[in-house]
Scaffold this active site. Structure first.
Site, PDB file in Angstrom:
ATOM      1  N   THR A  24       0.996  -1.187  -0.069  1.00  0.00           N
ATOM      2  CA  THR A  24      -0.173  -0.004  -0.030  1.00  0.00           C
ATOM      3  C   THR A  24       0.806   1.136   0.061  1.00  0.00           C
ATOM      4  O   THR A  24       0.502   2.257  -0.970  1.00  0.00           O
ATOM      5  CB  THR A  24      -0.744   0.019   1.342  1.00  0.00           C
ATOM      6  OG1 THR A  24      -1.848  -0.985   1.054  1.00  0.00           O
ATOM      7  CG2 THR A  24      -1.770   1.129   1.362  1.00  0.00           C
ATOM      8  N   SER A  73      -6.925  -0.492  -6.664  1.00  0.00           N
ATOM      9  CA  SER A  73      -6.585  -0.780  -5.409  1.00  0.00           C
ATOM     10  C   SER A  73      -5.125  -1.206  -5.331  1.00  0.00           C
ATOM     11  O   SER A  73      -4.417  -1.595  -6.408  1.00  0.00           O
ATOM     12  CB  SER A  73      -7.294  -2.102  -5.002  1.00  0.00           C
ATOM     13  OG  SER A  73      -6.845  -2.587  -3.546  1.00  0.00           O
ATOM     14  N   THR A  74      -4.424  -1.154  -4.244  1.00  0.00           N
ATOM     15  CA  THR A  74      -3.180  -1.603  -4.027  1.00  0.00           C
ATOM     16  C   THR A  74      -2.948  -3.079  -4.490  1.00  0.00           C
ATOM     17  O   THR A  74      -2.020  -3.493  -5.290  1.00  0.00           O
ATOM     18  CB  THR A  74      -2.523  -1.801  -2.794  1.00  0.00           C
ATOM     19  OG1 THR A  74      -2.533  -0.203  -2.311  1.00  0.00           O
ATOM     20  CG2 THR A  74      -1.205  -2.455  -2.360  1.00  0.00           C
ATOM     21  N   ASN A  75      -3.930  -3.952  -4.305  1.00  0.00           N
ATOM     22  CA  ASN A  75      -3.994  -5.182  -4.354  1.00  0.00           C
ATOM     23  C   ASN A  75      -4.160  -5.641  -5.963  1.00  0.00           C
ATOM     24  O   ASN A  75      -3.880  -6.925  -6.028  1.00  0.00           O
ATOM     25  CB  ASN A  75      -5.275  -6.042  -3.598  1.00  0.00           C
ATOM     26  CG  ASN A  75      -5.027  -5.516  -2.176  1.00  0.00           C
ATOM     27  OD1 ASN A  75      -4.097  -4.882  -1.671  1.00  0.00           O
ATOM     28  ND2 ASN A  75      -6.378  -5.846  -1.496  1.00  0.00           N
ATOM     29  N   THR A 112      35.074 -38.190 -13.104  1.00  0.00           N
ATOM     30  CA  THR A 112      33.850 -38.272 -11.992  1.00  0.00           C
ATOM     31  C   THR A 112      34.393 -38.598 -10.550  1.00  0.00           C
ATOM     32  O   THR A 112      35.206 -39.314 -10.318  1.00  0.00           O
ATOM     33  CB  THR A 112      33.062 -39.644 -12.682  1.00  0.00           C
ATOM     34  OG1 THR A 112      34.095 -40.684 -12.504  1.00  0.00           O
ATOM     35  CG2 THR A 112      32.822 -39.337 -14.214  1.00  0.00           C
ATOM     36  N   SER A 115      46.756 -12.307  -1.751  1.00  0.00           N
ATOM     37  CA  SER A 115      46.978 -12.088  -0.306  1.00  0.00           C
ATOM     38  C   SER A 115      47.971 -11.154   0.311  1.00  0.00           C
ATOM     39  O   SER A 115      48.811 -10.637  -0.432  1.00  0.00           O
ATOM     40  CB  SER A 115      47.822 -13.611  -0.140  1.00  0.00           C
ATOM     41  OG  SER A 115      48.385 -13.528   1.500  1.00  0.00           O
ATOM     42  N   SER A 116      47.803 -10.736   1.418  1.00  0.00           N
ATOM     43  CA  SER A 116      48.502  -9.776   2.215  1.00  0.00           C
ATOM     44  C   SER A 116      49.735 -10.314   2.925  1.00  0.00           C
ATOM     45  O   SER A 116      50.551  -9.729   3.317  1.00  0.00           O
ATOM     46  CB  SER A 116      47.497  -8.979   3.189  1.00  0.00           C
ATOM     47  OG  SER A 116      47.166 -10.218   4.321  1.00  0.00           O
ATOM     48  N   LYS A 120      50.576 -14.660  -4.835  1.00  0.00           N
ATOM     49  CA  LYS A 120      49.455 -15.361  -4.857  1.00  0.00           C
ATOM     50  C   LYS A 120      48.428 -14.796  -5.499  1.00  0.00           C
ATOM     51  O   LYS A 120      48.190 -13.545  -5.212  1.00  0.00           O
ATOM     52  CB  LYS A 120      49.174 -15.893  -3.366  1.00  0.00           C
ATOM     53  CG  LYS A 120      47.855 -16.866  -3.152  1.00  0.00           C
ATOM     54  CD  LYS A 120      47.589 -17.319  -1.906  1.00  0.00           C
ATOM     55  CE  LYS A 120      46.796 -18.533  -1.776  1.00  0.00           C
ATOM     56  NZ  LYS A 120      45.462 -18.114  -1.747  1.00  0.00           N
TER      57      LYS A 120
END
Length: 483
Positions: A117, A156-158, A203, A334-335, A340
């Site tokens: 609404t 209507s909102t609906n 697999t 990476s830090s 990496k």
């Protein structure tokens, strides 16, 4: 999508020097003088400080709301329900909104009570106040154009909200389909590029039989094509609308010709094929098409995540993993570990997939919780679907641009692994029998010797026969067996 800190209606008034006073059944309320929204929207701003994401984060929904109001007004003008001069101003306001104007005035939180609404009223007020301006009046002078009596006439909102949500979703899905098509084509290009590169298929993560890297990438392209077809099917289901149902589907307060006329104009405005539901009472309470769409979006997410899992596995290493393909480096990984590089693009797509799967659970629960003649939880259904579509679209785009198009193959390593793999023994089953092939495979694994060497050593096949059997084009497709 833009995230903002929620502000209540009263807070917004404090941020502006001038205001006007509007009233509703709860009493009077101050509204910023320049705001196109009004008292009902202000109540919603006070009540629903939930996500920090206003409606303007879903532009397709705003454009769809404008389309519904435009179509309804044209139908109402035909039926003399709304005066023609007012209808002209209202439709002009709707046209402007559909070009992107006034979207910043759709400020209600995407998650709200009231079955949508507040969204409908936000639209009614913005359109009414812009129409008042067009007619030469001042915002808030609802004697000229009333948000409910004129902009919301026969509605209507609906029936407005779900109809707008469906149209918005259809338009958002079109963007997702474009992004999926681009990703499908990218995988197809790689399939062609890698069509002659032999590798070992797997697999259960164990060596299976030879295939080409092109076949592996072609599979991703086919999977996307299948999901696109399912998405188009789900889209066709949400083309059924309940506009004209008004409150619960009985069509109360509408002319008998209104529903058909409104749908006709809505089709003209949106250029979409729309169908009025055969039973509007059923259509007003049933959210099954949203559940179906959510399920398909989950399917897309699951498949994309599976593809990204494969890309991460195939590129793992580079020294202690499979190292069959190389993903384009996109950021330092990476830090602490120099050099990496991580598969960050597949990882972000995986995370989008997790979100979409969660959104599907939300849609499922909200649809199940509907009661009697209306589902009050359509706002969370709508926002969950829009989020899934938006994020899947972005994920497909970044996967295409920042990953798939830049993938390269480690061809020599793949060929070496095929030549050294005991799994080649499988291709010899029709010629030397399963038991003999099993012994060859067992010995190859134990000694590290090649299958071809062991077969020749035992005199099971001639070198010419073996070369013919182990040709890539023979190993990777069906063939007629000549004993």
């Amino acid at each position: 999508m833009a995230h903002i800190q929620n502000s209540s209606g009263d807070d917004m008034v404090k941020q502006h020097s001038e205001h006007r006073v509007e009233k509703d059944l709860l009493g009077e309320k101050k509204i910023p003088a320049e705001a196109y929204w009004g008292v009902h929207t202000s109540r919603a701003l006070d009540n629903y400080q939930i996500t920090g994401f206003p409606l303007y984060n879903a532009p397709e929904l705003i454009n769809a709301l404008a389309a519904v109001k435009w179509a309804a007004t044209k139908a109402n003008a035909d039926l003399d329900t709304v005066p023609h001069d007012l209808a002209k101003a209202i439709t002009q306001a709707c046209k402007e909104i559909r070009t992107g104007k006034l979207h910043d005035q759709f400020v209600v939180d995407v998650i709200q009570g009231g079955a949508g609404t507040s969204t409908n009223m936000n639209a009614n007020e913005v359109i009414a106040n812009r129409a008042i301006e067009i007619l030469g009046g001042k915002k808030g002078d609802y004697k000229m154009v009333h948000p409910i009596e004129h902009v919301n006439a026969s509605q209507s909102t609906n029936d407005v909200y779900p109809t707008a949500v469906k149209i918005g979703l259809i338009n958002a899905i079109s963007g997702l389909l474009v992004a999926m098509e681009e990703l499908k084509e990218a995988f197809g290009e790689k399939a062609f590029e890698f069509r002659k590169i032999l590798k070992i298929g797997r697999t259960q993560l164990q060596d299976a039989v030879p295939m080409t890297l092109g076949q592996e990438f072609a599979t991703f392209s086919v999977m996307l094509g299948e999901d696109m077809a399912r998405l188009r099917e789900a889209t066709s289901l949400i083309s059924e609308i309940n506009l004209g149902a008004t409150a619960i589907g009985t069509g109360i307060n509408t002319d008998p010709e209104y529903a058909a006329r409104a749908r006709h104009y809505l089709e003209e405005i949106t250029q979409l094929g729309l169908v009025t539901a055969a039973d509007l009472v059923e259509a007003t309470q049933d959210t099954g098409s949203f559940v179906q769409l959510s399920g398909v979006l989950k399917r897309v997410a699951v498949k994309l995540s599976k593809m990204c899992n494969d890309l991460r596995l195939l590129s793992s290493g580079p020294q202690a993993g499979l190292n069959e393909i190389n993903l384009p480096p996109r950021a330092a990984g990476s830090s602490i570990m120099p050099g990496k590089v991580n598969p960050v693009i597949p990882e972000v797509v995986n995370q989008v997939a997790f979100e979409v799967i969660g959104n599907d659970v939300t849609v499922t629960m909200a649809a199940e919780a509907g009661q009697l003649q209306l589902n009050a939880f359509e706002p969370i259904i709508a926002w969950s679907l829009f989020k899934s579509i938006y994020h899947l679209t972005a994920a497909c785009k970044t996967l295409t641009k920042n990953c798939v198009l830049g993938i390269t193959a480690n061809e020599s390593l793949l060929r070496q692994r095929v030549e050294e793999s005991a799994s080649l023994a499988t291709s010899l089953n029709p010629y030397i029998g399963y038991d003999q092939a099993s012994e060859i495979a067992k010995t190859a694994l134990k000694t590290g010797r090649k299958v071809s060497e062991l077969v020749l050593e035992k005199g099971l096949l001639s070198e010419q026969q073996l070369n013919e059997i182990l040709r890539p084009e023979v190993l990777t497709r069906p063939r007629r067996i000549k004993l």
